[in-house]
Design a protein around this motif. Structure first.
Motif, PDB file in Angstrom:
ATOM      1  N   TYR A 173       0.811  -1.229   0.000  1.00 24.41           N
ATOM      2  CA  TYR A 173       0.000   0.000   0.000  1.00 24.41           C
ATOM      3  C   TYR A 173       0.839   1.271   0.000  1.00 24.41           C
ATOM      4  N   SER A 174       2.150   1.123   0.169  1.00 22.44           N
ATOM      5  CA  SER A 174       3.018   2.302   0.104  1.00 22.44           C
ATOM      6  C   SER A 174       3.578   2.522  -1.302  1.00 22.44           C
ATOM      7  N   THR A 175       3.127   1.744  -2.263  1.00 20.35           N
ATOM      8  CA  THR A 175       3.570   1.936  -3.651  1.00 20.35           C
ATOM      9  C   THR A 175       2.494   2.695  -4.441  1.00 20.35           C
ATOM     10  N   PRO A 176       2.843   3.185  -5.610  1.00 19.79           N
ATOM     11  CA  PRO A 176       1.814   3.886  -6.412  1.00 19.79           C
ATOM     12  C   PRO A 176       0.566   3.045  -6.666  1.00 19.79           C
ATOM     13  N   ARG A 179      -1.451   2.922  -3.413  1.00 19.07           N
ATOM     14  CA  ARG A 179      -2.153   4.178  -3.127  1.00 19.07           C
ATOM     15  C   ARG A 179      -3.387   4.318  -4.027  1.00 19.07           C
ATOM     16  N   ASP A 181      -5.086   1.889  -5.395  1.00 21.23           N
ATOM     17  CA  ASP A 181      -6.077   0.899  -4.965  1.00 21.23           C
ATOM     18  C   ASP A 181      -6.975   1.478  -3.870  1.00 21.23           C
TER      19      ASP A 181
END
Lengths: 207, 600
Positions: A173-176, A179, A181
């Motif tokens: 969830y810390s990737t583009p 985010r 999603d």
């Protein structure tokens, strides 16, 4: 000097008892990590990639298992790709290879958990976890996915799974794509901030 | 030549300022803008927010997704340089490791100190807060009252830029017109908090934070801050114009390259340097105030951290602004025949009555906030809303088991996902994984709210620091040893915070993973961990029981001043920085006046 017979006895004991296994693993693996970290004044503007600051340490087999498990937790769906497609395996390798106390502790839990998964797969089906079909993999995970419901004998495995799910989610969830999603649309400069739209507030009965 | 090395300093300055954070920045600003020649000595390195601040960096660009590590305890992108709970080579000693009696000390070694990363919450002490002993018999009264400090709160708010509203709440002062900037619009969670807390008789209002929600009034404010000083007005006007308002993104704790929030390095130091009256030497570790003839301070000794060499600088007056504990350390290490127990310590009070803020936290999950549509809720990075202390009447009536108040800092919203998103949710999801887990994370993202209680600690005999008899830092300077203890007032207050959080979560229709922590010793955060440590050289009206007078001037050494939190007599629930700034400006005006009268 430890003779071979003693070692075998340890291994047998380890396969039955998680805490013993964990202590042994933590000691054995601690030597794999020796770098000093990024210090108290790192360059904050550099883009860092896993492996830039300390060597990654998972073996190819461990990384294969890491990917299978991460994708069991976060598979691709209509909204976003799987954890491994988002680079989470590299992140997990960075995490368990990091020199900091928290990460070294997690390393012990993760590597012990991997071993437990393999042992459990062999006990059930006589094959490696990676070779199991999805149904069998889920059957193992279902028994360890909630610490509060896990059988006493599987409580440690469930704690491993909880940690692994946290690390996988944090990595994803810390990737583009992570985010996106979640519908996070911030981190962009704006001329003004007006707060939530009135129609949403009406719906929530807020003034 | 504003940044100077030890070898290129002038022979003499009007004032040496030790430290460059809130107190040092404000002292140097106020002095140099009004014509005093100032040398600032900062132990850490030079730091340039315009080029060093990671403004839009996302966690995936950082090592370990930017999580806290011993090297960066508040996360990789936190502005702190060479600091945190430990500073390499510069230890301190805890007399106890017990949770209830341990003290933790956050330091930074950088220009601007901790103002680069601080929370920016800027609350005025109220009238009660300066006279606590008169009200309840505990602790001490200040030698000054709210009316003495109020003009300086006004000036500080106008200079640094603070948003907030005037709500007329008890002991929560309103600001005069035009002092405050408008607050950011509330988030969905702020509105829900306000609506539901009201049902409990608890009033939530906009927070006060040092963030520019619009450009500063550079046409009128300079003349209000520097009357009769055209040069200062021009410099400040130019500098205020160069500060951009908030762009409604990026966490303030990283610092701000566009200078939209207050940090010493972006607000105090640029105009002070532009005045031509300020020299700054960084990497200058001050360890002693030296004494000259007639019992006056002659200057300070320091170590150049880049060479390890010892130097001395001279001035007509010395201002210690190194942070409460570091200033205490310098005084206690400045021993002489005249002051065998440390400089300015004839009262024996140097190092005594350290205080932190009482802290306790909790979070809740609010079903009403689940599955909201995409909203940009970065706003001004939180603290849109807070709850000032609301039980003054009950406290006066003796209905509570603790004497002093607390406020609640509140946070919610669809903040930038990072490490921790989706973590620890088994109590909500039953341990889901797979596609169901992804659905659960989407559902719960943005539905969590957090509460930080921040309460007043009453000074006590058991909370103090002294020089450790054996341990020295890598420069050979003796280090501090900390002792800590809470009274029942703080412990009961922390437990009360927990019950309040649970009631509010319940009123919001939410749930907590674990019930409120009712063991006070577990509810209260360790001493020092809120990073509001103040006291140790309290001001007063009697030289026998205080270290400085009301002007931050030490009783024993007339040209030695302490302008950081060390002079605090009490530590109201209000976060201390705004009061540090106001007292430092007030002290600087006093120094200027005495210099004009040739008394210094």
């Amino acid at each position: 000097m430890i003779d071979r017979r003693t070692t075998v006895k340890w291994m047998l004991a380890a396969s039955a008892a998680w805490p013993l296994l964990r202590r042994r693993a933590a000691r054995a693996e601690a030597s794999a990590v020796s770098v000093q970290g990024y210090g108290t004044d790192p360059n904050l503007l550099t883009v860092y990639h896993p492996g830039d600051l300390w060597p990654l340490t998972l073996t190819p087999d461990q990384r294969r298992l890491a990917a299978i498990l991460a994708d069991l937790i976060i598979p691709a769906d209509e909204s976003s790709p799987s954890a491994s497609a988002a680079g989470v395996v590299e992140f997990i390798d960075e995490w368990v290879s990091a020199p900091y106390p928290r990460h070294q502790r997690d390393r012990g839990i993760v590597l012990d958990g991997f071993k437990w998964l393999e042992t459990e797969a062999i006990r059930r089906s006589g094959t490696a976890f990676a070779e199991l079909g999805a149904t069998d993999q889920h059957a193992i995970c279902d028994e360890i996915c909630d610490v509060s419901r896990a059988a006493d004998a599987k409580r440690d495995a469930a704690r491993f799974f909880a940690l692994y799910r946290d690390v996988t989610a944090g990595g994803f969830y810390s990737t583009p794509v992570g985010r996106k999603d979640l519908g996070y649309i911030g981190n962009v400069p704006q001329a003004r901030f007006d707060g939530p739209p009135p129609e949403l507030l009406r719906k929530l009965n807020l003034p | 030549m504003p940044f100077v090395t030890a070898g290129s300093q002038r022979n003499a300055y009007d004032v040496i300022v030790v430290g460059s954070g809130a107190a040092g920045g404000q002292s140097a600003y106020a002095l140099s803008m009004e014509g005093a020649k100032v040398l600032m000595l900062e132990a850490g390195r030079r730091y340039i927010p315009a080029t060093e601040t990671p403004m839009f960096q996302t966690p995936d660009l950082a090592p370990l997704r930017g999580v806290s590590t011993p090297h960066k305890p508040f996360g990789f992108y936190d502005a702190t340089v060479d600091g945190g709970w430990e500073v390499p080579g510069e230890p301190y000693v805890r007399a106890s490791e017990e949770r209830s009696s341990r003290f933790e000390w956050w330091r930074a070694r950088m220009l601007g100190g901790r103002t680069n990363h601080w929370g920016r919450i800027s609350l005025r002490n109220g009238p009660y807060d300066f006279k606590p002993r008169s009200r309840d018999g505990q602790g001490f009264d200040w030698p000054i009252g709210y009316e003495d400090v109020a003009p300086y709160y006004d000036k500080v708010e106008l200079l640094i830029g603070v948003y907030g509203t005037n709500e007329g709440r008890e002991n929560t002062p309103d600001s005069p017109p035009e002092c405050l900037l408008p607050p950011p619009a509330p988030l969905v969670s702020d509105l829900l908090l306000a609506q539901r807390a009201k049902r409990l008789g608890i009033t939530a209002i906009p927070g006060h934070k040092a963030v520019l929600t619009r450009p500063l009034d550079y046409e009128r404010t300079p003349a209000r801050l520097h009357p009769h000083n055209v040069t200062a007005q021009r410099i400040l006007a130019e500098d205020m114009r160069a500060r951009a308002p908030c762009l409604w993104a990026t966490p303030c704790g990283r610092g701000c390259s566009i200078r939209a929030n207050y940090q010493s390095t972006t607000v105090h130091l640029p105009p002070a340097l532009a005045s031509g009256n300020l020299d700054i030497t960084t990497d200058a570790m001050v360890y002693e105030v030296t004494l000259g003839p007639r019992g006056r301070a002659s200057g300070v000794s320091f170590i150049d951290r880049t060479t390890g060499r010892h130097h001395h600088a001279s001035a007509r007056a010395v201002v210690l602004a190194a942070s409460a504990c570091e200033s205490v350390r310098i005084l206690l290490n400045s021993r002489s025949a005249q002051f065998p127990d440390g400089l300015a310590n004839s009262s024996g009070r140097v190092g005594r009555y350290l205080m932190d803020t009482v802290g306790s936290s909790a979070s809740g999950q609010i079903p009403l906030l689940e599955s909201l549509p995409p909203l940009n809720e970065d706003a001004a990075d939180g603290d849109q809303t807070y709850v000032p202390w609301w039980l003054y009447r009950e406290q006066r009536a003796g209905k509570l088991t603790f004497a002093r108040g607390y406020h609640i800092e509140f946070g919610g919203g669809r903040r930038m996902p990072g490490y921790g998103t989706g973590a620890g949710m088994e109590w909500l999801t039953g341990g889901s994984y797979g596609v169901k887990f992804k659905q659960d994370v989407r559902r719960y993202y943005g539905s969590f709210v957090g509460f930080d209680g921040r309460g007043e600690m009453i000074p006590n005999e058991r909370s103090y620091c002294e020089i450790d008899p054996t341990v020295k830092d890598k420069w050979g300077i003796p280090v501090l040893r900390f002792h800590w203890g809470w009274s029942e007032h703080e412990l009961q207050q922390a437990a009360h915070m927990q019950r309040t959080f649970a009631e509010i979560v319940d009123a919001m229709g939410g749930r907590m993973h674990r019930g409120p922590e009712q063991d006070p010793a577990k509810a209260i955060a360790p001493g020092g961990s809120i990073i509001h440590e103040v006291g140790g050289a309290m001001m007063g009206s009697d030289p026998k029981t205080s270290v400085t007078n009301q002007w931050c001037q030490t009783w024993d050494v007339p040209n030695l001043f302490i302008t950081d939190g060390a002079v605090f007599v009490s530590n109201a629930d209000k976060n201390p920085t705004l009061t540090i700034l106001a007292l430092a400006w007030r002290a600087a005006d006093h120094i200027l006046e005495r210099m004009r009268r040739s008394e210094l």
